[in-house]
Design an enzyme around this catalytic site. Structure first.
Site, PDB file in Angstrom:
ATOM      1  N   ASP A 342      28.523 -69.601  -0.224  1.00 12.75           N
ATOM      2  CA  ASP A 342      28.445 -68.463  -0.746  1.00 12.75           C
ATOM      3  C   ASP A 342      29.849 -67.504  -0.885  1.00 12.75           C
ATOM      4  O   ASP A 342      30.765 -67.982  -0.340  1.00 12.75           O
ATOM      5  CB  ASP A 342      27.310 -67.210  -0.041  1.00 12.75           C
ATOM      6  CG  ASP A 342      27.673 -67.380   1.377  1.00 12.75           C
ATOM      7  OD1 ASP A 342      28.462 -68.328   2.100  1.00 12.75           O
ATOM      8  OD2 ASP A 342      27.457 -66.272   1.877  1.00 12.75           O
ATOM      9  N   HIS A 669      26.138 -77.537  -0.654  1.00 11.35           N
ATOM     10  CA  HIS A 669      25.774 -76.580  -1.286  1.00 11.35           C
ATOM     11  C   HIS A 669      27.054 -75.485  -1.458  1.00 11.35           C
ATOM     12  O   HIS A 669      27.580 -75.019  -0.412  1.00 11.35           O
ATOM     13  CB  HIS A 669      24.637 -75.640  -0.420  1.00 11.35           C
ATOM     14  CG  HIS A 669      24.064 -74.545  -0.871  1.00 11.35           C
ATOM     15  ND1 HIS A 669      23.502 -74.398  -1.931  1.00 11.35           N
ATOM     16  CD2 HIS A 669      24.608 -73.222  -0.510  1.00 11.35           C
ATOM     17  CE1 HIS A 669      23.270 -73.083  -2.107  1.00 11.35           C
ATOM     18  NE2 HIS A 669      24.054 -72.437  -1.426  1.00 11.35           N
ATOM     19  N   ASP A 717      21.254 -84.860   0.696  1.00  9.75           N
ATOM     20  CA  ASP A 717      22.600 -84.580   0.045  1.00  9.75           C
ATOM     21  C   ASP A 717      22.238 -84.130  -1.049  1.00  9.75           C
ATOM     22  O   ASP A 717      22.590 -84.699  -2.237  1.00  9.75           O
ATOM     23  CB  ASP A 717      23.706 -85.667   0.201  1.00  9.75           C
ATOM     24  CG  ASP A 717      24.838 -85.557  -0.481  1.00  9.75           C
ATOM     25  OD1 ASP A 717      25.188 -84.383  -0.099  1.00  9.75           O
ATOM     26  OD2 ASP A 717      25.536 -86.268  -0.965  1.00  9.75           O
ATOM     27  N   GLU A 726      25.098 -77.246   3.671  1.00 11.09           N
ATOM     28  CA  GLU A 726      25.954 -76.394   3.277  1.00 11.09           C
ATOM     29  C   GLU A 726      27.445 -76.797   3.898  1.00 11.09           C
ATOM     30  O   GLU A 726      27.488 -77.753   4.683  1.00 11.09           O
ATOM     31  CB  GLU A 726      25.653 -74.767   3.562  1.00 11.09           C
ATOM     32  CG  GLU A 726      26.531 -73.904   2.811  1.00 11.09           C
ATOM     33  CD  GLU A 726      25.737 -72.683   2.696  1.00 11.09           C
ATOM     34  OE1 GLU A 726      24.685 -72.337   2.892  1.00 11.09           O
ATOM     35  OE2 GLU A 726      26.694 -71.731   2.084  1.00 11.09           O
TER      36      GLU A 726
HETATM   37  O1  9MR Z   1      25.103 -71.035  10.060  1.00 10.84           O
HETATM   38  C1  9MR Z   1      24.010 -70.031  10.143  1.00 10.84           C
HETATM   39  C2  9MR Z   1      22.795 -70.248  10.962  1.00 10.84           C
HETATM   40  O2  9MR Z   1      23.204 -70.433  12.369  1.00 10.84           O
HETATM   41  C3  9MR Z   1      21.982 -69.421  10.817  1.00 10.84           C
HETATM   42  O3  9MR Z   1      20.728 -69.634  11.408  1.00 10.84           O
HETATM   43  C4  9MR Z   1      21.472 -69.094   9.548  1.00 10.84           C
HETATM   44  C5  9MR Z   1      20.821 -68.066   9.029  1.00 10.84           C
HETATM   45  O4  9MR Z   1      21.331 -66.740   9.506  1.00 10.84           O
HETATM   46  O5  9MR Z   1      22.709 -68.861   8.775  1.00 10.84           O
HETATM   47  C6  9MR Z   1      23.823 -69.628   8.707  1.00 10.84           C
HETATM   48  O6  9MR Z   1      24.926 -69.270   8.159  1.00 10.84           O
HETATM   49  C7  9MR Z   1      24.976 -69.234   6.869  1.00 10.84           C
HETATM   50  C8  9MR Z   1      25.036 -67.781   6.521  1.00 10.84           C
HETATM   51  O7  9MR Z   1      24.032 -66.725   6.989  1.00 10.84           O
HETATM   52  C9  9MR Z   1      25.607 -67.435   4.929  1.00 10.84           C
HETATM   53  N1  9MR Z   1      26.545 -68.238   4.622  1.00 10.84           N
HETATM   54  C10 9MR Z   1      26.211 -69.614   4.743  1.00 10.84           C
HETATM   55  C11 9MR Z   1      25.986 -69.998   6.258  1.00 10.84           C
HETATM   56  C12 9MR Z   1      25.714 -71.548   6.433  1.00 10.84           C
HETATM   57  O8  9MR Z   1      24.378 -72.055   5.767  1.00 10.84           O
END
Ligand code: 9MR
Length: 746
Positions: A342, A669, A717, A726
């Protein structure tokens, strides 16, 4: 990997052979068709068109698409007002042609109103003769405003699109997804160190030991032995044996391991791959940079325009307001790294990532096997290479400068604290280059956790940059002190769990560990009594902090403990601190030895967490640090063996690092490495770590394909599987640290 594509190809081959009529599958008892007039028997009734000239032709809906539009959605056909039910599985299928060949359609099932969330999207290349496309997904929401849209814009020249037999079937059974896991002998597909441990796992129903052979590239058997039956592996549900071929030390390329009639993927015995991985893992950050163009001469194939500098359609990060009601100023928060796939930038995740990159360097300064020059000036092909500063410090500084900008200015309420994050007002779809993001950017409220992340990393930076840029070091230390004081004054300002629209929440309910970490870094840099007292008085200092997951963005006690153990200081009781790291490492070693896949990770109930690959690597960091502290060979072996899992010795027989290993993750992702959606875009660069198995499978693709998955199998994947696949700055930091340690053991 190409599993998904292969599955699609074989389906279309089947359809081309005329084995299936369209719509592909007739509705079963509980299956309901959501699309009205999907066969266009009633002309174009129920369908809308936009930006195209359309009409029915030979029983299909055909659209003449003008050339020269910019966005996919500038030309489209679709149907609105579809009802979707949360958790229900849907099968979308359609037949389409594109003339001339080479055009693609973005087929989306999503929300018909802003923010136009996409629940399922694909971008297949169309043929002139036509194909039927079929996909299964689960709806993440309840809505009566669902939409199926076929987006056609963005091509330079006009073309013609024809669509027929559109079906959206609700209530279909979830797809049974069978990953192609290849040979049953599971190895580190990249390399074993000549003088390191060499272990593999064999999936087999056999209950007795079986013979194994190690073959060199010419097929000559160079070692042999017998497997050790290990019974049922809870992390995969498989029956497995383990293989130890560590006595073979001679280097070479293209070895294979043969057992039970199966031949493993090839692998090397050598050190070269880790010298490369150390650098590639760290080079990941340059292409995540915000606020600067990525130079194609430095990253061939990855050059792109600067993101969020205020050039339209970006609204820019140079004058970002707060969310309504949060503050009355704007901040210049340009720069930093995009967090992941993102376009958000988050202080807590940036903090742990900076710490771990700096720690990779700091470890190299203090550890017996450390070689700081390996990440020194000129090693990472950065714009700053050649400035006399180690490249890894240049890269970390890119993020540090951003973290400093997130601090609330003097004279404002909560001055000295740090805003938790900055990101888009709404979630955007994929693909979307950073420079093309049109969304409004907003600062989210300051939090204690973000403030302490700033204090910890800026304090750590002060001691590491002092030799290169004393002014920057002084600025960082001053900011760290201000942040520390602000956190003490506001010790309990937490991020909201619900603040997850347009960006991740990164909510953390417990900040005692962040206080401990910031105090530790401030103490190690300054030696001052105030910080020493805080460290010694913190209950975290003596707590047992080496749980199933050693550390991550939300759990920063271990980073503090590791630094107190390794960075020289006069801390009273430092021996006990060092001993605690050893005790923690002993625990991860016990887990690893009991694990037939040889990894230091066994979460309760085999419930794999979000980003499990990096958590495994972080547990290995504790092992590696115990080796640095004691020289104990068992800790080194444990740390090295943990790398095997990530690089292919796992139930899916897949390397989670792009470009490393025979079969590796490559559809992570990401809004800009979106090759799976747009063939004009690249896959992630070599050395990008995928998050890996996540038992909670929060995204619709994983929910449709992985329901009921066991531990290691909760991964796919696919670019749309944001909860299992991601890439992020903190996960690659764990990889950078461990790749560097591993390379140093060569
Ligand atoms: O890595 C993060 C995970 O530990 C959390 O449970 C989750 C929900 O808040 O978010 C993950 O991080 C994401 C972030 O919120 C937005 N950017 C991508 C991150 C990886 O998926």
């Amino acid at each position: 990997m190409n599993r998904r594509r292969t599955a699609l190809l074989s389906l279309s081959a089947l359809l081309a052979a005329g084995l299936t009529a369209v719509p592909a599958v007739p509705a079963g008892a509980d299956e309901t068709e959501r699309i009205r007039n999907g066969g266009f028997d009633a002309g174009a009734d129920s369908w809308w068109t936009s930006g195209v000239t359309a009409g029915t032709d030979g029983g299909a809906l055909c659209a003449d698409v003008p050339g020269g539009t910019v966005n996919r959605w500038d030309a489209a056909v679709g149907q609105n007002d579809l009802t979707l039910t949360q958790g229900e599985t849907y099968r979308i299928s359609f037949h389409a042609t594109g003339t001339p060949a080479g055009h693609s359609v973005r087929a989306v099932v999503g929300l018909q109103v802003a923010p136009y969330d996409a629940y399922h999207e694909v971008v297949p290349q169309l043929s002139v003769s036509g194909d039927t496309y079929t996909y299964t997904f689960a709806s993440p929401v309840d809505t009566t405003q669902g939409q199926v849209a076929f987006q056609l814009g963005g091509a330079a020249d006009p073309w013609r699109f024809c669509l027929d037999d559109v079906s959206l079937l609700g209530g279909v059974p979830p797809e049974t997804y069978e990953p192609d896991t290849g040979p049953r002998v599971r190895v580190n597909q990249v390399a074993y160190l000549p003088r390191g441990p060499k272990n593999a796992t064999l999936v087999t129903e056999a209950t007795e030991p079986l013979p194994w052979q190690l073959k060199n590239a010419r097929g000559t058997v160079v070692a042999r032995g017998r497997t050790v039956p290990r019974g049922l592996d809870a992390s995969s549900g498989q029956r497995v044996h383990s293989i130890d071929f560590g006595r073979h030390r001679a280097p070479g390329r293209g070895f294979t391991l043969v057992a039970d009639g199966e031949t493993s993927h090839p692998f090397d015995i050598g050190t070269e791959a880790y010298d490369r991985l150390r650098v590639d893992a760290a080079k990941f950050y340059y292409t995540q940079r915000s606020g600067t163009p990525v130079r194609d001469d430095l990253r061939p194939g990855y050059g792109r325009a600067a993101g969020h500098v205020g050039t339209a359609p970006n609204q820019g990060d140079d004058r970002v307001p707060c969310q309504p009601g949060v503050c009355s100023y704007t901040l210049d928060v340009t720069g930093g790294w995009y967090d992941a796939g993102d376009h958000g930038k988050y202080v807590v995740n940036g903090g742990i990532s900076v710490w771990q990159l700096l720690s990779t360097y700091e470890r190299a300064l203090h550890a017996r096997t450390g070689r700081p020059e390996a990440l020194g000036d000129g090693t990472l092909a950065l714009p700053e290479s050649g400035n006399g500063v180690p490249d890894i410090l240049d890269e970390a500084r890119w993020e540090l400068e951003f973290l400093l900008k997130m601090q609330v200015p003097d004279g404002e309420p909560l001055a000295g604290m740090a805003h938790h994050k900055v990101h888009d007002e709404q979630w955007t779809g994929l693909p979307l280059m950073p420079a093309d993001d049109p969304q409004k950017r907003e600062l989210h409220p300051p939090t204690t956790a973000a403030t302490l992340n700033l204090a910890a990393t800026a304090a750590q930076a002060a001691r590491l940059y002092d030799a290169y840029d004393p002014r920057f070091a002084a600025t960082a230390l001053a900011a760290a002190r201000t942040a520390w004081a602000a956190a003490l004054a506001h010790p309990d300002v937490l991020a909201s769990e619900n603040d997850g629209i347009g960006g991740g929440a990164y909510a953390d309910r417990n900040v005692a560990d962040e206080f401990y970490w910031a105090a530790a870094e401030l103490y190690l840099t300054t030696g001052e009594k105030e910080f020493e007292d805080h460290v010694l008085a913190s209950p975290v200092h003596t707590a047992d902090i080496f749980g199933p997951i050693a550390f991550d963005w939300a759990g920063t006690a271990v980073p503090a403990r590791l630094d107190l153990a390794t960075v020289p200081s006069r801390l009273p009781g430092r021996d006990r601190v060092r001993h605690s790291v050893r005790t923690g490492a002993d625990r991860y070693l016990a887990t690893l030895r009991a694990h037939p896949y040889g990894m230091p990770y066994a979460p309760e109930g085999q419930k794999y967490d979000w980003g499990s690959t990096h958590q495994i690597l972080n547990n290995a960091v504790v092992l590696a640090t115990a080796h640095d502290l004691t020289g104990g060979a068992k800790y080194r072996d444990g740390a090295l063996q943990s790398m095997d899992y990530v690089l292919g010795r796992n139930a899916l027989n897949l390397s989670y690092v792009t470009g490393y290993g025979e079969v590796s993750a490559r559809n992570q992702h990401s809004r800009w490495y979106a090759r799976q959606l747009d063939p004009a875009l690249p896959h992630p660069p070599a050395g990008s770590l995928a998050g890996g198995p996540n038992s909670s499978i929060q995204d619709p693709v994983a929910q449709a394909k992985l329901k009921g998955c066991v531990g290691q199998f909760c991964y796919i994947d696919d670019i749309q599987s944001w909860s299992t696949n991601e890439l992020t700055v903190n996960w690659n930091a764990a990889l950078t640290w461990m790749a560097s340690f591993t390379a140093d053991q060569g």
